[in-house]
Scaffold this motif. Structure first.
Motif, PDB file in Angstrom:
ATOM      1  N   ALA A 267      57.076  48.236  45.213  1.00 15.24           N
ATOM      2  CA  ALA A 267      57.390  46.827  44.959  1.00 15.24           C
ATOM      3  C   ALA A 267      57.022  46.447  43.534  1.00 15.24           C
ATOM      4  CB  ALA A 267      56.645  45.937  45.939  1.00 15.24           C
ATOM      5  N   LEU A 268      55.846  46.890  43.085  1.00 19.02           N
ATOM      6  CA  LEU A 268      55.403  46.533  41.740  1.00 19.02           C
ATOM      7  C   LEU A 268      56.308  47.184  40.686  1.00 19.02           C
ATOM      8  CD1 LEU A 268      53.350  45.093  39.977  1.00 19.02           C
ATOM      9  CD2 LEU A 268      51.913  47.140  40.057  1.00 19.02           C
ATOM     10  N   ILE A 269      56.657  48.443  40.908  1.00 22.68           N
ATOM     11  CA  ILE A 269      57.542  49.137  39.962  1.00 22.68           C
ATOM     12  C   ILE A 269      58.865  48.373  39.843  1.00 22.68           C
ATOM     13  CG2 ILE A 269      58.901  51.235  39.580  1.00 22.68           C
ATOM     14  CD1 ILE A 269      56.645  52.764  41.059  1.00 22.68           C
ATOM     15  N   SER A 270      59.432  48.035  40.992  1.00 21.36           N
ATOM     16  CA  SER A 270      60.742  47.373  40.984  1.00 21.36           C
ATOM     17  C   SER A 270      60.665  45.990  40.340  1.00 21.36           C
ATOM     18  CB  SER A 270      61.283  47.265  42.411  1.00 21.36           C
ATOM     19  OG  SER A 270      61.386  48.555  42.971  1.00 21.36           O
ATOM     20  N   LEU A 271      59.609  45.258  40.679  1.00 19.95           N
ATOM     21  CA  LEU A 271      59.455  43.912  40.117  1.00 19.95           C
ATOM     22  C   LEU A 271      59.256  43.980  38.601  1.00 19.95           C
ATOM     23  CD1 LEU A 271      59.215  40.893  40.828  1.00 19.95           C
ATOM     24  CD2 LEU A 271      56.740  41.207  40.922  1.00 19.95           C
ATOM     25  N   ALA A 272      58.419  44.902  38.168  1.00 19.39           N
ATOM     26  CA  ALA A 272      58.154  45.031  36.725  1.00 19.39           C
ATOM     27  C   ALA A 272      59.423  45.447  35.984  1.00 19.39           C
ATOM     28  CB  ALA A 272      57.043  46.047  36.495  1.00 19.39           C
ATOM     29  N   LEU A 273      60.187  46.371  36.576  1.00 14.73           N
ATOM     30  CA  LEU A 273      61.415  46.816  35.899  1.00 14.73           C
ATOM     31  C   LEU A 273      62.474  45.718  35.877  1.00 14.73           C
ATOM     32  CD1 LEU A 273      61.754  50.552  36.978  1.00 14.73           C
ATOM     33  CD2 LEU A 273      61.151  49.621  34.751  1.00 14.73           C
ATOM     34  N   ALA A 274      62.545  44.948  36.943  1.00 15.52           N
ATOM     35  CA  ALA A 274      63.498  43.834  36.961  1.00 15.52           C
ATOM     36  C   ALA A 274      63.129  42.823  35.878  1.00 15.52           C
ATOM     37  CB  ALA A 274      63.501  43.167  38.335  1.00 15.52           C
ATOM     38  N   THR A 275      61.841  42.567  35.735  1.00 16.44           N
ATOM     39  CA  THR A 275      61.384  41.639  34.687  1.00 16.44           C
ATOM     40  C   THR A 275      61.706  42.207  33.307  1.00 16.44           C
ATOM     41  OG1 THR A 275      59.563  41.088  36.158  1.00 16.44           O
ATOM     42  CG2 THR A 275      59.374  40.317  33.890  1.00 16.44           C
ATOM     43  N   PHE A 276      61.455  43.500  33.157  1.00 12.71           N
ATOM     44  CA  PHE A 276      61.755  44.145  31.870  1.00 12.71           C
ATOM     45  C   PHE A 276      63.241  43.983  31.526  1.00 12.71           C
ATOM     46  CE2 PHE A 276      63.746  47.914  30.004  1.00 12.71           C
ATOM     47  CZ  PHE A 276      63.200  47.856  28.726  1.00 12.71           C
ATOM     48  N   LEU A 277      64.095  44.260  32.503  1.00 15.57           N
ATOM     49  CA  LEU A 277      65.534  44.191  32.227  1.00 15.57           C
ATOM     50  C   LEU A 277      65.973  42.780  31.860  1.00 15.57           C
ATOM     51  CD1 LEU A 277      67.029  46.600  34.892  1.00 15.57           C
ATOM     52  CD2 LEU A 277      67.030  46.869  32.415  1.00 15.57           C
ATOM     53  N   CYS A 278      65.437  41.784  32.572  1.00 17.86           N
ATOM     54  CA  CYS A 278      65.821  40.394  32.280  1.00 17.86           C
ATOM     55  C   CYS A 278      65.356  40.003  30.880  1.00 17.86           C
ATOM     56  CB  CYS A 278      65.224  39.447  33.313  1.00 17.86           C
ATOM     57  SG  CYS A 278      65.924  39.671  34.944  1.00 17.86           S
ATOM     58  N   ALA A 279      64.086  40.300  30.569  1.00 20.76           N
ATOM     59  CA  ALA A 279      63.549  39.919  29.255  1.00 20.76           C
ATOM     60  C   ALA A 279      64.267  40.689  28.152  1.00 20.76           C
ATOM     61  CB  ALA A 279      62.052  40.200  29.215  1.00 20.76           C
ATOM     62  N   PHE A 280      64.513  41.973  28.400  1.00 16.80           N
ATOM     63  CA  PHE A 280      65.202  42.770  27.392  1.00 16.80           C
ATOM     64  C   PHE A 280      66.611  42.233  27.151  1.00 16.80           C
ATOM     65  CE2 PHE A 280      68.260  46.132  26.464  1.00 16.80           C
ATOM     66  CZ  PHE A 280      67.849  46.424  25.180  1.00 16.80           C
TER      67      PHE A 280
END
Lengths: 328, 371
Positions: A267-280
Motif C-alpha cells: 500500500a505504501l509503495i503504491s501510494l508513494a508512487l502515485a504521489t510521485f507520478l502526480c507531482a512529477f
C-alpha cells in the motif's frame, strides 16, 4: 529484404552521427555566448538588389504589421508566401501561440473560420526548407514545419525575441519593419500558457504593398540600443515556486517508495508512487511550457526533462509491488 | 557474468510455429520495411491503417484490460493497480479536459514519450522470454547490452524527433516540442550501435562456446525495433504501421497466455469442456469490441454528451487508454513472477493437444440422456 543492404548504411550512420555530434557541440557552446547586443534587423542579410524585396502588410485585429520578404534569403518560400498573400489565404488566420520574448505564431491557414476556396487550397503546397545562417532575432519571420523540414506550408512565426536554438532549423524568409506598437500589443496578449493567448488576435487581411506603403505602415523603426536584448524586457521567469514545490513532493515520494520497496508494504509503495507520478506530471507540464524561459540552459533542461520522463516510466513498473521484506 | 542454461525442462521454443513467430514477433515489419524502401506503398499503408487499428491495434489495448479486470485472481493479485490505475488515469483525463491548453498538451506529450519506451520494454521482455524458452538466461553483460541496444534505439529516435521546436498536433491537441540538441540523439545512436555490436559479438561467442547456434528468434524483436525507430523512422507509410507490429507481438503472447490459463482452469473445474477455438474467438471478439469502444465510441459519445470538442476528447482518450495500458502492462507482465512466466512458456500446439486429450467429462445434455 536482405540485411546486408542495411548494414553498410548503418555503419555510415554511426560515422555520420559521430561527426555530427562533434560538430554540434561547438554550436551549442556558441548559443551560450550568443551576442545580444546587435539590433535584430542588422543580422538579417540585406539583399543586394533592393528591387527584389517584396513588401507586405498584415492587418491584424490589434494593428498592422509591415514586413519585407527576402527572396535572396529564401527565394522559394518568399515566392510561395507572396502567392498565398495575393490569394487571400492569410485573411482570417489566427495567432494561436504567443510566447512572450520568443514567438507569435500564425495558425495553419486551414484552421481559419472561413473555408479556403479551391484555388487557395490548391495553392497551399509544402515548401522545401531554405536554411541559412541568418540568425533568429526579434522581428524575423520564420516558417514552422512538422518533423520533416520540408513540410512548411502556411504557418509561420514573428520572432518576439532572440532564439539562437532555432538557427539552421527553420526557414527565415523576412523581417518586420517597425510596427513596434502592434508587436507589443500582440505580446501583451500572452498568458501563462503560450497556447492560450489572453486575447484572440488574427490577421484580418494580408496584402502585398509597395515600399512606400510598407514604410508608412511601419511608422516607428524597430531599433534597439546597443547592448539591450529586445526580448528580455517582456520576458517572464519560470514558475520557480510551483516547480520547486512539485519537484520536492516528487522527490520525497520517490524516496519513500524506494524505502518501502526495501521494507515491504504494498500500500505504501503504491501510494508513494502515485504521489510521485502526480507531482512529477505537474512539474513536467510546467517545465514543458516554461522551457523557452531558461535561455541558454534551455537545451540542457529539455534533455534532462526527457531523461527524467523516461525514468519515471520505469518507476511505474514498481506499482503494486509487494516489496522485499527484511530477511526475505 | 554470462548466460547460462536456465531451465532444466526443455520448453518449446516457438509459441506457434517458426514462421508464424518470426512474422508476428517483428519479421513482418523487417520484410515490409524492405518492401517500403523498394516500392511506394505509402498510400496503401495509410488506407490500411484504420482497418488494421480495429483488428490489431485496438484489441491489444483491450487485451490488457481483459487480463486484469476480467479475472478475479488477477484483481486479487494486483489490487492497487486494479483500482488505482483507473483512478489516476481518469484524474488525468478530467484535468486535461478542463485545461485543454496546459494539462492536455502535457498529458499527450507524456503519452508520446512513454509509448516507445513501452515498445522497448516489450521487445526486451520478448527476447528474454525466447531466451528462457531456448534455455538461455540473459543475465549480466548480455542483458545490459541488449537493454542498451533496445532502449538506445528508442531514446535516439525520441531525442532526434524532439530536436525540432515547432508545435505538433495530435488530433485536437497542440503540444510543444522539447528542442533537444541534435548531438544528444546522435550520441545515443552511436551508443545504440555499439551495444548492438556488443550483443551480436556475445551471440557469436555464445554460439562458439556452446557449440550451437544462438536461436535466431532471439534477435528478431530487437532487429525489428531497430527498423521501427531508426532504419524506417523516416520511411513514409511504414512508421504509421509500427503500432500494428507492436500489437501483433502483444496479441500473440497474450493470446497464448489466455488459452493456457483458460485450459488450466477447465482442467481444475471438472465438468467443463475446453475448446481452444471457441475460447480464441471469444477472447479476440471481445478484445475487438472493447478496443473499438475505448478508442472510437467513447470520444464520440463523450463529446456529444458534454459538448467538448471532438478532437480534444479524441486526443485525451487515446492518450488515457494508452497510458493506462502502459501502466498496467508494466505491473502485470513480470517474467520473474512464476504465475506469469509459467503460462508464457506454453505453446499453442501443446495447449490444443492437451485440450483434445482431456476427457470429455461434461455432463451429457438432458436430451441425450433421455434418448
Amino acid at each position: 529484404m536482405s540485411r546486408p543492404s542495411l548494414a553498410p548504411s548503418s555503419l555510415w550512420r554511426v560515422a555520420l552521427a559521430c561527426l555530427l555530434g562533434l560538430l554540434a557541440r561547438p554550436v551549442l557552446a556558441a548559443e551560450v555566448v550568443a551576442p545580444t547586443a546587435s539590433p535584430a534587423a542588422a543580422d538579417v542579410a540585406r539583399p543586394a538588389a533592393v528591387e527584389a524585396v517584396v513588401y507586405a502588410v498584415f492587418d491584424t485585429t490589434v494593428g498592422p504589421i509591415a514586413v519585407e520578404l527576402l527572396p535572396e534569403v529564401a527565394p522559394k518560400t518568399v515566392a510561395q508566401i507572396r502567392r498565398l498573400i495575393e490569394l487571400g489565404v492569410y485573411d482570417g488566420v489566427g495567432i494561436f501561440r504567443i510566447h512572450r520574448g520568443f514567438v507569435a505564431q500564425l495558425h495553419d491557414a486551414g484552421s481559419r473560420p472561413m473555408p479556403l476556396s479551391p484555388e487557395q487550397l490548391a495553392a497551399i503546397q509544402p515548401i522545401p526548407a531554405e536554411l541559412t545562417d541568418v540568425p533568429h532575432r526579434r522581428g524575423v519571420l520564420s516558417m514552422a514545419h512538422r518533423d520533416d523540414p520540408d513540410s512548411a506550408e502556411t504557418s509561420f512565426s514573428f520572432l518576439l525575441g532572440n532564439a539562437p536554438h532555432l538557427d539552421g532549423k527553420f526557414t527565415i524568409f523576412g523581417r518586420v519593419l517597425g510596427s513596434e506598437p502592434t508587436l507589443r500589443a500582440i505580446e501583451s496578449a500572452a498568458g501563462p500558457d503560450p497556447m492560450q493567448p489572453l486575447k484572440s488576435i488574427s490577421v484580418e487581411h494580408a496584402r502585398i504593398v509597395d515600399r512606400a506603403t510598407a514604410m508608412e505602415t511601419a511608422n516607428t523603426p524597430l531599433t534597439f540600443p546597443a547592448g539591450v536584448d529586445p526580448g528580455a524586457a517582456g520576458k517572464q521567469a519560470p514558475r520557480w515556486t510551483l516547480l520547486a514545490l512539485t519537484s520536492a513532493v516528487a522527490l520525497l515520494a520517490l524516496v519513500t517508495s524506494l524505502a518501502a520497496l526495501r521494507t515491504g508494504g504494498r500500500a505504501l509503495i503504491s501510494l508513494a508512487l502515485a504521489t510521485f507520478l502526480c507531482a512529477f506530471f505537474v512539474a513536467f507540464a510546467v517545465l514543458l511550457f516554461d522551457l523557452e524561459l531558461f535561455g541558454a540552459l534551455r537545451p540542457w533542461i529539455a534533455t534532462l526533462l526527457l531523461a527524467v520522463s523516461v525514468l519515471s516510466f520505469k518507476v511505474m513498473g514498481r506499482f503494486d509491488s509487494p516489496g522485499r521484506r527484511p530477511g526475505a | 557474468m554470462t548466460s547460462s542454461v536456465a531451465d532444466s525442462g526443455r520448453q518449446p521454443l516457438y509459441f506457434v510455429h517458426p514462421l508464424v513467430d518470426l512474422l508476428m514477433m517483428g519479421g513482418l515489419s523487417i520484410f515490409l520495411l524492405g518492401a517500403f524502401v523498394l516500392f511506394d506503398f505509402q498510400q496503401a499503408a495509410l488506407r490500411l491503417t484504420f482497418a488494421l487499428s480495429i483488428v490489431c491495434n485496438y484489441p491489444h489495448f483491450a487485451a490488457t484490460s481483459q487480463r486484469l479486470y476480467g479475472s478475479a485472481e488477477a484483481r486479487a493479485q494486483y489490487p492497487y493497480t486494479t483500482y488505482g490505475a483507473p483512478l489516476l488515469v481518469l484524474g488525468g483525463v478530467a484535468a486535461a479536459l478542463l485545461s485543454p491548453g496546459f494539462v492536455a498538451p502535457a498529458f499527450v506529450k507524456m503519452f508520446l514519450i512513454w509509448s516507445p519506451f513501452h515498445f522497448s520494454a516489450q521487445t526486451i521482455g520478448l527476447t528474454v522470454l525466447y531466451g528462457r524458452r531456448a534455455g538461455i538466461s540473459l543475465d549480466g553483460w548480455p542483458r545490459r547490452l541488449l537493454t542498451l541496444w533496445v532502449f538506445g534505439s528508442f531514446i535516439a529516435a525520441q531525442a532526434l524527433g524532439e530536436s525540432v521546436l515547432g508545435p505538433q498536433t495530435f488530433y485536437g491537441v497542440q503540444y510543444p516540442m522539447l528542442g533537444i540538441p541534435l548531438w544528444v540523439g546522435n550520441y545515443c545512436l552511436v551508443a545504440m550501435y555499439a551495444a548492438m555490436g556488443g550483443f551480436l559479438a556475445w551471440g557469436l561467442w555464445w554460439s562458439i562456446s556452446e557449440r550451437r547456434i544462438l536461436p535466431w528468434i532471439l534477435l528478431v524483436p530487437a532487429v525489428a525495433q531497430l527498423c521501427w525507430f531508426v532504419l524506417g523512422a523516416r520511411t513514409p507509410g511504414f512508421r504509421e504501421l509500427v503500432p500494428m507490429f507492436h500489437s501483433l507481438q502483444y496479441i500473440l503472447v497474450a493470446f497464448v497466455m489466455q488459452l493456457k490459463l483458460r485450459s488450466e482452469l477447465a482442467v481444475h473445474e471438472s465438468g467443463r469442456h475446453f475448446s481452444a477455438g471457441r475460447e480464441a474467438l471469444k477472447w479476440f471478439g471481445l478484445a475487438v469490441l472493447l478496443g473499438y469502444f475505448l478508442f472510437e465510441a467513447t470520444p464520440i459519445i463523450f463529446s456529444a454528451w458534454t459538448g467538448i470538442e471532438y478532437g480534444l476528447a479524441l486526443a485525451v482518450f487515446i492518450a488515457a487508454v494508452q497510458i493506462h495500458h502502459f501502466f498496467v502492462d508494466g505491473v502485470i507482465w513480470k517474467l520473474r513472477d512464476p504465475r506469469v512466466r509459467s503460462p508464457l512458456l506454453a505453446d499453442l500446439g501443446g495447449i490444443v493437444r492437451s485440450s483434445a486429450r482431456a476427457p470429455a467429462i461434461a455432463p451429457a445434455p438432458v436430451s441425450a440422456v433421455g434418448g
